[in-house]
Design a protein around this motif. Structure first.
Motif, mmCIF file in Angstrom:
data_model
loop_
_atom_site.group_PDB
_atom_site.id
_atom_site.type_symbol
_atom_site.label_atom_id
_atom_site.label_comp_id
_atom_site.label_asym_id
_atom_site.label_seq_id
_atom_site.Cartn_x
_atom_site.Cartn_y
_atom_site.Cartn_z
ATOM 1 N N LEU A 239 -1.567 16.516 -12.985
ATOM 2 C CA LEU A 239 -0.637 16.337 -11.875
ATOM 3 C C LEU A 239 -1.365 16.082 -10.556
ATOM 4 O O LEU A 239 -0.914 15.273 -9.741
ATOM 5 N N HIS A 240 -2.493 16.753 -10.338
ATOM 6 C CA HIS A 240 -3.228 16.570 -9.083
ATOM 7 C C HIS A 240 -3.706 15.127 -8.935
ATOM 8 O O HIS A 240 -3.683 14.565 -7.837
ATOM 9 N N LEU A 241 -4.144 14.510 -10.032
ATOM 10 C CA LEU A 241 -4.571 13.119 -9.978
ATOM 11 C C LEU A 241 -3.388 12.211 -9.677
ATOM 12 O O LEU A 241 -3.494 11.276 -8.870
ATOM 13 N N ALA A 242 -2.252 12.465 -10.315
ATOM 14 C CA ALA A 242 -1.048 11.676 -10.042
ATOM 15 C C ALA A 242 -0.653 11.786 -8.572
ATOM 16 O O ALA A 242 -0.301 10.779 -7.925
ATOM 17 N N GLN A 243 -0.734 12.986 -8.017
ATOM 18 C CA GLN A 243 -0.380 13.188 -6.613
ATOM 19 C C GLN A 243 -1.376 12.492 -5.685
ATOM 20 O O GLN A 243 -0.989 11.922 -4.664
ATOM 21 N N ALA A 244 -2.664 12.533 -6.052
ATOM 22 C CA ALA A 244 -3.670 11.853 -5.239
ATOM 23 C C ALA A 244 -3.409 10.340 -5.229
ATOM 24 O O ALA A 244 -3.531 9.682 -4.184
ATOM 25 N N ARG A 245 -3.046 9.788 -6.370
ATOM 26 C CA ARG A 245 -2.755 8.352 -6.449
ATOM 27 C C ARG A 245 -1.499 8.009 -5.650
ATOM 28 O O ARG A 245 -1.415 6.940 -5.041
ATOM 29 N N LEU A 246 -0.549 8.910 -5.635
ATOM 30 C CA LEU A 246 0.631 8.703 -4.796
ATOM 31 C C LEU A 246 0.270 8.792 -3.315
ATOM 32 O O LEU A 246 0.858 8.106 -2.478
ATOM 33 N N GLY A 247 -0.705 9.639 -3.008
ATOM 34 C CA GLY A 247 -1.195 9.708 -1.632
ATOM 35 C C GLY A 247 -1.785 8.382 -1.183
ATOM 36 O O GLY A 247 -1.543 7.927 -0.053
ATOM 37 N N LEU A 248 -2.537 7.729 -2.053
ATOM 38 C CA LEU A 248 -3.086 6.408 -1.732
ATOM 39 C C LEU A 248 -1.967 5.389 -1.557
ATOM 40 O O LEU A 248 -2.034 4.508 -0.687
ATOM 41 N N THR A 249 -0.927 5.509 -2.369
ATOM 42 C CA THR A 249 0.218 4.606 -2.260
ATOM 43 C C THR A 249 0.954 4.824 -0.944
ATOM 44 O O THR A 249 1.380 3.869 -0.290
ATOM 45 N N LEU A 250 1.096 6.093 -0.531
ATOM 46 C CA LEU A 250 1.748 6.397 0.736
ATOM 47 C C LEU A 250 0.959 5.818 1.905
ATOM 48 O O LEU A 250 1.543 5.211 2.822
ATOM 49 N N LEU A 251 -0.362 5.969 1.883
ATOM 50 C CA LEU A 251 -1.186 5.412 2.951
ATOM 51 C C LEU A 251 -1.067 3.892 2.999
ATOM 52 O O LEU A 251 -0.991 3.297 4.080
ATOM 53 N N THR A 252 -1.045 3.266 1.829
ATOM 54 C CA THR A 252 -0.913 1.810 1.767
ATOM 55 C C THR A 252 0.419 1.366 2.355
ATOM 56 O O THR A 252 0.482 0.421 3.161
ATOM 57 N N GLN A 253 1.492 2.044 1.969
ATOM 58 C CA GLN A 253 2.826 1.669 2.460
ATOM 59 C C GLN A 253 2.933 1.834 3.984
ATOM 60 O O GLN A 253 3.450 0.955 4.680
ATOM 61 N N ARG A 254 2.414 2.947 4.488
ATOM 62 C CA ARG A 254 2.493 3.191 5.932
ATOM 63 C C ARG A 254 1.661 2.180 6.719
ATOM 64 O O ARG A 254 2.089 1.688 7.768
ATOM 65 N N LEU A 255 0.477 1.888 6.214
ATOM 66 C CA LEU A 255 -0.386 0.940 6.909
ATOM 67 C C LEU A 255 0.197 -0.470 6.853
ATOM 68 O O LEU A 255 0.178 -1.201 7.852
ATOM 69 N N LEU A 256 0.747 -0.842 5.704
ATOM 70 C CA LEU A 256 1.380 -2.161 5.591
ATOM 71 C C LEU A 256 2.558 -2.283 6.551
ATOM 72 O O LEU A 256 2.777 -3.352 7.133
ATOM 73 N N ALA A 257 3.308 -1.212 6.710
ATOM 74 C CA ALA A 257 4.450 -1.254 7.630
ATOM 75 C C ALA A 257 3.997 -1.578 9.045
ATOM 76 O O ALA A 257 4.644 -2.362 9.759
ATOM 77 N N VAL A 258 2.864 -1.005 9.460
ATOM 78 C CA VAL A 258 2.332 -1.283 10.795
ATOM 79 C C VAL A 258 1.803 -2.710 10.874
ATOM 80 O O VAL A 258 2.072 -3.438 11.841
ATOM 81 N N LEU A 259 1.040 -3.120 9.871
ATOM 82 C CA LEU A 259 0.474 -4.473 9.886
ATOM 83 C C LEU A 259 1.569 -5.532 9.896
ATOM 84 O O LEU A 259 1.496 -6.522 10.632
ATOM 85 N N LEU A 260 2.602 -5.336 9.066
ATOM 86 C CA LEU A 260 3.682 -6.321 8.995
ATOM 87 C C LEU A 260 4.478 -6.359 10.289
ATOM 88 O O LEU A 260 4.702 -7.434 10.865
ATOM 89 N N ASN A 261 4.906 -5.205 10.774
ATOM 90 C CA ASN A 261 5.759 -5.170 11.960
ATOM 91 C C ASN A 261 5.003 -5.529 13.237
ATOM 92 O O ASN A 261 5.414 -6.414 13.989
ATOM 93 N N ASP A 262 3.889 -4.827 13.484
ATOM 94 C CA ASP A 262 3.211 -4.958 14.774
ATOM 95 C C ASP A 262 2.261 -6.142 14.856
ATOM 96 O O ASP A 262 2.176 -6.803 15.894
ATOM 97 N N LYS A 263 1.522 -6.387 13.788
ATOM 98 C CA LYS A 263 0.463 -7.400 13.855
ATOM 99 C C LYS A 263 0.921 -8.780 13.403
ATOM 100 O O LYS A 263 0.394 -9.784 13.866
ATOM 101 N N LEU A 264 1.870 -8.830 12.486
ATOM 102 C CA LEU A 264 2.295 -10.122 11.941
ATOM 103 C C LEU A 264 3.733 -10.484 12.297
ATOM 104 O O LEU A 264 4.160 -11.605 12.066
ATOM 105 N N GLY A 265 4.480 -9.515 12.854
ATOM 106 C CA GLY A 265 5.866 -9.791 13.211
ATOM 107 C C GLY A 265 6.729 -10.098 12.012
ATOM 108 O O GLY A 265 7.610 -10.964 12.065
ATOM 109 N N ILE A 266 6.482 -9.375 10.916
ATOM 110 C CA ILE A 266 7.189 -9.624 9.657
ATOM 111 C C ILE A 266 8.040 -8.415 9.301
ATOM 112 O O ILE A 266 7.611 -7.271 9.415
#
Length: 272
Positions: A239-266
């Motif tokens: 379970l800890h590995l699954a949660q860690a992988r979800l943590g990476l997914t959360l970071l990716t989603q949050r960072l993409l949201a900033v890149l799309l909205n703020d940097k690319l206007g998407i």
């Protein structure tokens, strides 16, 4: 992580210049090591610049600079700023590589501390794009990956693998090594670090190419999600590995949201 490293490297550089009575103001910057076997390593090439001025071998200058780099102070700063409790463990290691490059290698504990800090202190969106722009067609992978990450996280919440508000994840095992050791996981973590560096501490001589940064991050997550399972036996047996992988997914989603909205206007959709 560059935000933590650069002030300490500036101190080391200032001490070196003072020691040799050099009236110089060289530009301070570090870059990621591009070699496959480098791991999570920054490269500081300042000795090569100083060598041309001092007419001394770059290796000699690098060795002297290493003496001025206070790795304990850097580690203490990492612990304070990233709020890690790994007080007795090495967080950064330095070495010299020919022809005079200074390598600053992040250990598993430093990487885990950075991941946890980034989850607790996510980047904020300054300007939301609330609807699709029919006059602009961004690469499909950008919006698709954001929506896919979001749906994976929502499924994990419904299956009670993670809470609705994720604040604490263990990225280290009982031996204080990273849980995420698969090549695709390591590649995604490095892309996350590179993207955050570009967002918060960009190179003074190189303007970030935000679309390429976002596409590279999406491709890294897609490869990660292909090879690194979260559900099934991983969820059941580790379970800890699954949660860690979800943590990476959360970071990716949050960072993409900033890149799309703020940097690319998407518009950053949660579903397609």
């Amino acid at each position: 992580m560059k935000q933590v490293l650069l002030p300490h490297l500036q101190v080391a550089l200032n001490l070196y210049l003072l020691n040799y009575r050099l009236a110089l103001q060289p530009q301070l910057n570090v870059s990621w090591c591009q070699k496959k076997d480098c791991g999570f390593t920054y490269v500081w090439a300042i000795a090569l610049q100083l060598s041309a001025v001092q007419k001394l071998p770059a290796i000699q200058i690098a060795m002297r600079l290493i003496d001025f780099i206070n790795t304990k102070a850097i580690a203490d700063d990492i612990r304070q700023k990233l709020a890690t409790e790994n007080t007795g463990l090495t967080l950064i290691a330095t070495r010299i590589v020919s022809p005079g490059l200074i390598y600053l290698e992040l250990t598993d504990c430093a990487i885990a501390a950075w991941l946890q800090y980034s989850i607790n202190n996510p980047p904020t969106i300054e300007k939301y794009c609330l609807q699709k722009d029919n006059n602009f067609s961004p690469p499909f992978i950008l919006q698709y990956t954001h929506a896919r990450c979001y749906s994976v996280l929502q499924l994990a919440v419904r299956e009670e693998i993670i809470p609705p508000t994720l604040t604490l994840i263990s990225f280290l095992d009982s031996q204080q090594q990273l849980l995420c050791r698969h090549a695709a996981e390591q590649a995604l973590i490095k892309h996350l670090m590179i993207s955050f560096d570009n967002l918060y501490c960009p190179s003074p001589n190189l303007k970030p190419h935000w679309e390429k940064i976002a596409v590279d991050l999406c491709q890294a997550w897609q490869k990660f999600y292909t090879y690194c399972r979260i559900w099934g036996e991983v969820k059941r047996d580790n379970l800890h590995l699954a949660q860690a992988r979800l943590g990476l997914t959360l970071l990716t989603q949050r960072l993409l949201a900033v890149l799309l909205n703020d940097k690319l206007g998407i518009y950053a959709p949660t579903e397609l």
